[in-house]
Design a protein around this motif. Structure first.
Motif, mmCIF file in Angstrom:
data_model
loop_
_atom_site.group_PDB
_atom_site.id
_atom_site.type_symbol
_atom_site.label_atom_id
_atom_site.label_comp_id
_atom_site.label_asym_id
_atom_site.label_seq_id
_atom_site.Cartn_x
_atom_site.Cartn_y
_atom_site.Cartn_z
ATOM 1 N N TRP A 162 0.807 -1.216 0.000
ATOM 2 C CA TRP A 162 0.000 0.000 0.000
ATOM 3 C C TRP A 162 0.845 1.273 0.000
ATOM 4 O O TRP A 162 0.324 2.354 -0.261
ATOM 5 C CB TRP A 162 -1.009 -0.034 1.140
ATOM 6 N N ALA A 163 2.142 1.152 0.210
ATOM 7 C CA ALA A 163 3.028 2.312 0.069
ATOM 8 C C ALA A 163 3.252 2.642 -1.404
ATOM 9 O O ALA A 163 3.556 3.786 -1.756
ATOM 10 C CB ALA A 163 4.362 2.052 0.760
ATOM 11 N N THR A 164 3.088 1.652 -2.283
ATOM 12 C CA THR A 164 3.342 1.872 -3.713
ATOM 13 C C THR A 164 2.078 1.832 -4.564
ATOM 14 O O THR A 164 2.087 2.346 -5.677
ATOM 15 C CB THR A 164 4.328 0.825 -4.263
ATOM 16 N N GLU A 165 1.011 1.222 -4.062
ATOM 17 C CA GLU A 165 -0.246 1.145 -4.804
ATOM 18 C C GLU A 165 -1.179 2.243 -4.296
ATOM 19 O O GLU A 165 -2.024 2.024 -3.429
ATOM 20 C CB GLU A 165 -0.879 -0.242 -4.662
ATOM 21 N N THR A 166 -1.014 3.426 -4.847
ATOM 22 C CA THR A 166 -1.743 4.613 -4.411
ATOM 23 C C THR A 166 -3.152 4.612 -4.983
ATOM 24 O O THR A 166 -3.369 4.168 -6.111
ATOM 25 C CB THR A 166 -0.971 5.872 -4.867
ATOM 26 N N GLY A 167 -4.095 5.112 -4.205
ATOM 27 C CA GLY A 167 -5.474 5.187 -4.677
ATOM 28 C C GLY A 167 -6.161 3.839 -4.709
ATOM 29 O O GLY A 167 -7.181 3.672 -5.384
ATOM 30 N N TYR A 168 -5.648 2.869 -3.970
ATOM 31 C CA TYR A 168 -6.118 1.481 -3.965
ATOM 32 C C TYR A 168 -7.595 1.385 -3.604
ATOM 33 O O TYR A 168 -8.034 1.906 -2.577
ATOM 34 C CB TYR A 168 -5.283 0.715 -2.933
ATOM 35 N N ARG A 169 -8.360 0.727 -4.476
ATOM 36 C CA ARG A 169 -9.770 0.419 -4.233
ATOM 37 C C ARG A 169 -10.042 -0.969 -4.787
ATOM 38 O O ARG A 169 -9.690 -1.264 -5.924
ATOM 39 C CB ARG A 169 -10.683 1.452 -4.885
ATOM 40 N N LEU A 170 -10.699 -1.807 -3.979
ATOM 41 C CA LEU A 170 -10.839 -3.232 -4.248
ATOM 42 C C LEU A 170 -12.298 -3.672 -4.196
ATOM 43 O O LEU A 170 -13.059 -3.191 -3.352
ATOM 44 C CB LEU A 170 -10.051 -3.993 -3.163
ATOM 45 N N ILE A 171 -12.641 -4.594 -5.097
ATOM 46 C CA ILE A 171 -13.928 -5.286 -5.028
ATOM 47 C C ILE A 171 -13.638 -6.780 -5.089
ATOM 48 O O ILE A 171 -12.909 -7.245 -5.966
ATOM 49 C CB ILE A 171 -14.878 -4.901 -6.181
ATOM 50 N N LYS A 172 -14.223 -7.530 -4.137
ATOM 51 C CA LYS A 172 -14.116 -8.996 -4.108
ATOM 52 C C LYS A 172 -15.495 -9.586 -4.340
ATOM 53 O O LYS A 172 -16.502 -8.981 -3.980
ATOM 54 C CB LYS A 172 -13.594 -9.490 -2.751
ATOM 55 N N GLU A 173 -15.530 -10.785 -4.926
ATOM 56 C CA GLU A 173 -16.795 -11.475 -5.164
ATOM 57 C C GLU A 173 -16.575 -12.970 -4.956
ATOM 58 O O GLU A 173 -15.587 -13.528 -5.445
ATOM 59 C CB GLU A 173 -17.247 -11.195 -6.596
ATOM 60 N N ILE A 174 -17.498 -13.601 -4.258
ATOM 61 C CA ILE A 174 -17.390 -15.042 -4.034
ATOM 62 C C ILE A 174 -17.509 -15.780 -5.354
ATOM 63 O O ILE A 174 -18.271 -15.379 -6.243
ATOM 64 C CB ILE A 174 -18.458 -15.523 -3.023
ATOM 65 N N TRP A 175 -16.730 -16.831 -5.502
ATOM 66 C CA TRP A 175 -16.824 -17.699 -6.668
ATOM 67 C C TRP A 175 -17.421 -19.040 -6.260
ATOM 68 O O TRP A 175 -18.305 -19.565 -6.925
ATOM 69 C CB TRP A 175 -15.437 -17.869 -7.294
ATOM 70 N N ALA A 176 -16.914 -19.601 -5.142
ATOM 71 C CA ALA A 176 -17.401 -20.886 -4.649
ATOM 72 C C ALA A 176 -16.992 -21.019 -3.186
ATOM 73 O O ALA A 176 -16.140 -20.267 -2.698
ATOM 74 C CB ALA A 176 -16.811 -22.034 -5.464
ATOM 75 N N HIS A 177 -17.613 -21.985 -2.497
ATOM 76 C CA HIS A 177 -17.211 -22.226 -1.110
ATOM 77 C C HIS A 177 -17.514 -23.665 -0.716
ATOM 78 O O HIS A 177 -18.297 -24.354 -1.367
ATOM 79 C CB HIS A 177 -17.917 -21.253 -0.163
ATOM 80 N N SER A 178 -16.847 -24.108 0.340
ATOM 81 C CA SER A 178 -17.140 -25.387 0.965
ATOM 82 C C SER A 178 -17.121 -25.138 2.469
ATOM 83 O O SER A 178 -17.170 -23.989 2.912
ATOM 84 C CB SER A 178 -16.118 -26.454 0.550
#
Length: 158
Positions: free
Chosen positions: A68-84
């Protein structure tokens, strides 16, 4: 067996609990707080992240601090694909820019395995960075948690 308090939801996961775990991870990573994020993992967690292999919370925290010191403006979206019962597969995208102002969209997949306490014990991540023009950015909310009404990856066509 760890003496740490549980980090709900804990395995075995229902679908709704797995979705909740994914959103909790997204929210934590969007905080860009390495110490807070590292607490979601077991003390002896094992990672594969691109070409790095952090082991344990302290190495995870160091890794995230560098990231995060080098990835400025970081914004993330995660989405489930599968689970057990104790595993969750996730796809994600995040946007950031480097020190020269070049924007990127990183596309990736993660495989997670959880301890009985609900802490993540194993994380395998495969990630590709694609340069994008600033005008092509899609993740435009203020730094921090993605608003509930912001589209997810599927809605954005990613």
């Amino acid at each position: 067996m760890t003496t740490e308090a549980n980090r709900p939801p804990v395995p075995p996961f229902t679908y709704d609990e797995a979705v909740q775990k994914v959103r909790m991870a997204e929210d934590a990573w969007n905080s860009r707080d390495p110490e807070k994020v590292a607490l979601a993992y077991t003390p002896n967690t094992r990672w594969r992240n691109r070409s790095e292999f952090p082991k344990g919370r302290s190495e995870v925290q160091e890794f995230l601090s560098r990231k995060w010191a080098t990835e400025t403006g970081y914004r993330l979206i995660k989405e489930i694909w599968a689970h057990s019962e104790n595993r969750i597969a996730v796809r994600f995208c995040y946007e950031y820019h480097d020190e020269n102002g070049q924007w990127y969209r990183a596309y990736g997949n993660e495989n997670w395995e959880f301890a009985e306490t609900g802490h993540m014990d194993v994380r395998h991540a495969s990630i590709n960075d694609v340069p994008i023009a600033e005008a092509d950015r899609l993740f435009l909310w203020p730094q921090g948690r993605r608003p509930d009404d912001h589209p997810g990856l599927t809605e954005l066509g990613l």
